[in-house]
Scaffold this active site. Structure first.
Site, PDB file in Angstrom:
ATOM      1  N   THR A   1     -29.112  15.325 -20.604  1.00 16.97           N
ATOM      2  CA  THR A   1     -29.350  13.986 -21.122  1.00 16.97           C
ATOM      3  C   THR A   1     -29.433  12.999 -19.957  1.00 16.97           C
ATOM      4  O   THR A   1     -29.368  13.392 -18.797  1.00 16.97           O
ATOM      5  CB  THR A   1     -28.314  13.651 -22.232  1.00 16.97           C
ATOM      6  OG1 THR A   1     -28.668  12.419 -22.817  1.00 16.97           O
ATOM      7  CG2 THR A   1     -26.898  13.590 -21.709  1.00 16.97           C
TER       8      THR A   1
ATOM      9  N   LYS B   1     -32.990  14.158 -16.950  1.00 20.74           N
ATOM     10  CA  LYS B   1     -34.017  15.015 -17.562  1.00 20.74           C
ATOM     11  C   LYS B   1     -35.144  15.383 -16.592  1.00 20.74           C
ATOM     12  O   LYS B   1     -35.651  16.485 -16.632  1.00 20.74           O
ATOM     13  CB  LYS B   1     -34.592  14.346 -18.816  1.00 20.74           C
ATOM     14  CG  LYS B   1     -33.582  14.300 -19.960  1.00 20.74           C
ATOM     15  CD  LYS B   1     -34.179  13.683 -21.210  1.00 20.74           C
ATOM     16  CE  LYS B   1     -33.122  13.620 -22.311  1.00 20.74           C
ATOM     17  NZ  LYS B   1     -33.659  13.121 -23.570  1.00 20.74           N
TER      18      LYS B   1
ATOM     19  N   GLU C   1     -45.059  23.880 -22.072  1.00 23.00           N
ATOM     20  CA  GLU C   1     -46.141  22.892 -22.044  1.00 23.00           C
ATOM     21  C   GLU C   1     -45.612  21.503 -22.424  1.00 23.00           C
ATOM     22  O   GLU C   1     -45.959  20.501 -21.828  1.00 23.00           O
ATOM     23  CB  GLU C   1     -47.234  23.335 -23.032  1.00 23.00           C
ATOM     24  CG  GLU C   1     -48.492  22.529 -22.890  1.00 23.00           C
ATOM     25  CD  GLU C   1     -49.512  22.848 -23.979  1.00 23.00           C
ATOM     26  OE1 GLU C   1     -49.210  23.670 -24.874  1.00 23.00           O
ATOM     27  OE2 GLU C   1     -50.595  22.246 -23.936  1.00 23.00           O
TER      28      GLU C   1
ATOM     29  N   GLY D   1     -42.428   5.253 -22.513  1.00 25.08           N
ATOM     30  CA  GLY D   1     -41.496   5.862 -21.567  1.00 25.08           C
ATOM     31  C   GLY D   1     -41.271   7.336 -21.885  1.00 25.08           C
ATOM     32  O   GLY D   1     -42.080   7.962 -22.580  1.00 25.08           O
ATOM     33  N   GLY D   2     -40.164   7.848 -21.393  1.00 26.88           N
ATOM     34  CA  GLY D   2     -39.868   9.274 -21.534  1.00 26.88           C
ATOM     35  C   GLY D   2     -39.834   9.740 -22.980  1.00 26.88           C
ATOM     36  O   GLY D   2     -40.305  10.836 -23.304  1.00 26.88           O
TER      37      GLY D   2
ATOM     38  N   LYS E   1     -48.947   1.974 -17.918  1.00 27.56           N
ATOM     39  CA  LYS E   1     -48.155   3.147 -18.308  1.00 27.56           C
ATOM     40  C   LYS E   1     -48.785   3.837 -19.523  1.00 27.56           C
ATOM     41  O   LYS E   1     -48.891   5.066 -19.578  1.00 27.56           O
ATOM     42  CB  LYS E   1     -46.737   2.673 -18.661  1.00 27.56           C
ATOM     43  CG  LYS E   1     -45.648   3.539 -18.070  1.00 27.56           C
ATOM     44  CD  LYS E   1     -44.310   3.164 -18.655  1.00 27.56           C
ATOM     45  CE  LYS E   1     -43.507   2.264 -17.746  1.00 27.56           C
ATOM     46  NZ  LYS E   1     -42.223   1.867 -18.346  1.00 27.56           N
TER      47      LYS E   1
HETATM   48  P1  ATR Z   1     -37.023   6.170 -22.345  1.00 28.34           P
HETATM   49  O1  ATR Z   1     -36.916   7.354 -21.458  1.00 28.34           O
HETATM   50  O2  ATR Z   1     -35.838   5.928 -23.244  1.00 28.34           O
HETATM   51  O3  ATR Z   1     -38.311   6.114 -23.106  1.00 28.34           O
HETATM   52  P2  ATR Z   1     -37.964   4.406 -20.305  1.00 28.34           P
HETATM   53  O4  ATR Z   1     -38.776   5.526 -19.754  1.00 28.34           O
HETATM   54  O5  ATR Z   1     -37.157   3.556 -19.404  1.00 28.34           O
HETATM   55  O6  ATR Z   1     -36.942   4.922 -21.380  1.00 28.34           O
HETATM   56  O7  ATR Z   1     -38.937   3.501 -21.172  1.00 28.34           O
HETATM   57  C1  ATR Z   1     -38.488   2.397 -21.844  1.00 28.34           C
HETATM   58  C2  ATR Z   1     -39.612   1.888 -22.730  1.00 28.34           C
HETATM   59  O8  ATR Z   1     -39.110   0.819 -23.521  1.00 28.34           O
HETATM   60  C3  ATR Z   1     -40.813   1.349 -21.987  1.00 28.34           C
HETATM   61  O9  ATR Z   1     -41.972   1.718 -22.678  1.00 28.34           O
HETATM   62  C4  ATR Z   1     -40.608  -0.171 -22.027  1.00 28.34           C
HETATM   63  O10 ATR Z   1     -41.789  -0.928 -22.050  1.00 28.34           O
HETATM   64  P3  ATR Z   1     -42.600  -1.322 -20.675  1.00 28.34           P
HETATM   65  O11 ATR Z   1     -43.142  -0.051 -20.123  1.00 28.34           O
HETATM   66  O12 ATR Z   1     -43.669  -2.223 -21.144  1.00 28.34           O
HETATM   67  O13 ATR Z   1     -41.561  -1.975 -19.802  1.00 28.34           O
HETATM   68  C5  ATR Z   1     -39.974  -0.302 -23.375  1.00 28.34           C
HETATM   69  N1  ATR Z   1     -39.183  -1.536 -23.554  1.00 28.34           N
HETATM   70  C6  ATR Z   1     -37.953  -1.826 -23.070  1.00 28.34           C
HETATM   71  N2  ATR Z   1     -37.530  -3.047 -23.497  1.00 28.34           N
HETATM   72  C7  ATR Z   1     -38.519  -3.520 -24.293  1.00 28.34           C
HETATM   73  C8  ATR Z   1     -38.700  -4.726 -25.057  1.00 28.34           C
HETATM   74  N3  ATR Z   1     -37.765  -5.687 -25.084  1.00 28.34           N
HETATM   75  N4  ATR Z   1     -39.846  -4.880 -25.760  1.00 28.34           N
HETATM   76  C9  ATR Z   1     -40.803  -3.909 -25.737  1.00 28.34           C
HETATM   77  N5  ATR Z   1     -40.695  -2.756 -25.038  1.00 28.34           N
HETATM   78  C10 ATR Z   1     -39.577  -2.575 -24.330  1.00 28.34           C
END
Ligand code: ATR
Length: 272
Positions: A62, A66, A78, A129-130, A156
């Site tokens: 976790t 990861k 995959e 994100g991830g 992204k």
């Molecule tokens: P995880 O692995 O949990 O997906 P991450 O890779 O850090 O975490 O990704 C976080 C995601 O939440 C991202 O897509 C981020 O958006 P941006 O790429 O535009 O920054 C999104 N995120 C975080 N806070 C947000 C908010 N207040 N409103 C919209 N998107 C948010």
């Protein structure tokens, strides 16, 4: 001695994995031990290798490890490759195998536990994100009419779309969602962890049947509150996904698929 497994993360004190796997083992009559390890930022890899040396058979991974677990592995599935992350490792024949069951766990929860098959539906995923990376492949394989990813950072989202290049996958800015409707909306951003709301245009949840908040145990997050206000029939948090991804890992390690319903019920925290 029974077979050993563990979850590793940082922090790890709130993990439900030992409880979940303990219940699976008990119900399926499997003799195993499942512990929790606080990972060290400097020595994560050594900790994994020592766990394996000391008889470990597999691990759950976790945050924030990861990606490092994925890189440490000798072979990667995959879906782990697409996610560029591993949430489960198996130690077998001197090799480290990496898997990512987060996406398939989410899909199973939506389709089987919540009774919303994705085939021919309009699905909206918030974030890039991830968590979204892990979900894309299983979601597209489930045959939605369209899968739209909305993210603030379009670069992204574009990278994700280019990696997959699937005809049903679209990316969108939040403001471009205005006037559109979706059957299923998944909040896979980390916004709820800080009590924030992704910038969704008003009315975008008006046709939605299921609003799914990936964060578990946060109650009615701003996203779920918005869904409720717009009359969404069904709301869920990530408890089912948590248990289903664990069941996938258990089946991968042990060759036995555990029953999940009772475990989900036991871990469910009321949303209101
Ligand atoms: P995880 O692995 O949990 O997906 P991450 O890779 O850090 O975490 O990704 C976080 C995601 O939440 C991202 O897509 C981020 O958006 P941006 O790429 O535009 O920054 C999104 N995120 C975080 N806070 C947000 C908010 N207040 N409103 C919209 N998107 C948010």
């Amino acid at each position: 001695m029974s077979d050993r497994y563990a979850v590793i993360g940082r922090p790890i004190n709130h993990t439900k994995s030992p409880l979940i796997h303990g219940l699976f083992a008990e119900a399926s009559g499997q003799a195993l031990e499942y512990g929790a390890i606080e990972g060290g930022l400097d020595d994560f890899e050594t900790q994994v290798l020592h766990f394996r040396r000391d008889g470990g058979r597999g691990m759950n991974i976790t945050a924030p490890f990861k990606l490092r677990a994925f890189e440490l592995a000798d072979r990667r599935s995959e879906r782990a490759q697409l996610a560029r992350a591993a949430n489960a490792l198996k130690f077998e024949d001197g090799r480290i195998l990496a898997e990512n069951f987060d996406g398939i766990g989410l899909l199973r929860d939506i389709e089987e536990n919540l009774g919303e098959p994705l085939r021919d539906t309009r699905v909206l995923m918030l974030g890039a994100g991830g968590a979204v990376r892990g979900a894309l492949l299983p979601f597209l394989q489930a045959g939605p009419r369209e899968l739209v990813i909305a993210n603030r950072d379009m670069a992204k989202a574009l990278t994700l779309r280019n990696e997959l290049n699937h005809p049903r996958l679209r990316i969108s800015r939040y403001e471009e969602l205005e006037g559109l409707g979706f059957d299923i909306v998944v909040n896979a951003t980390s916004a709820s962890l800080t009590g924030e709301l992704p910038p969704l245009p008003k009315g975008v949840l008006a046709e939605t049947r299921l609003a799914y908040e990936l964060a578990y145990g946060k109650g009615l997050t701003p996203f779920l509150r918005m869904a409720k206000a717009q009359g969404v029939a069904r709301m869920a948090d990530g408890v089912g996904m948590l248990v289903e991804q664990a069941a996938e890992a258990f089946a991968w390690w042990r060759g036995v698929r555990p029953e999940t319903r009772g475990v989900i019920d036991r871990l469910t925290i009321a949303l209101e």
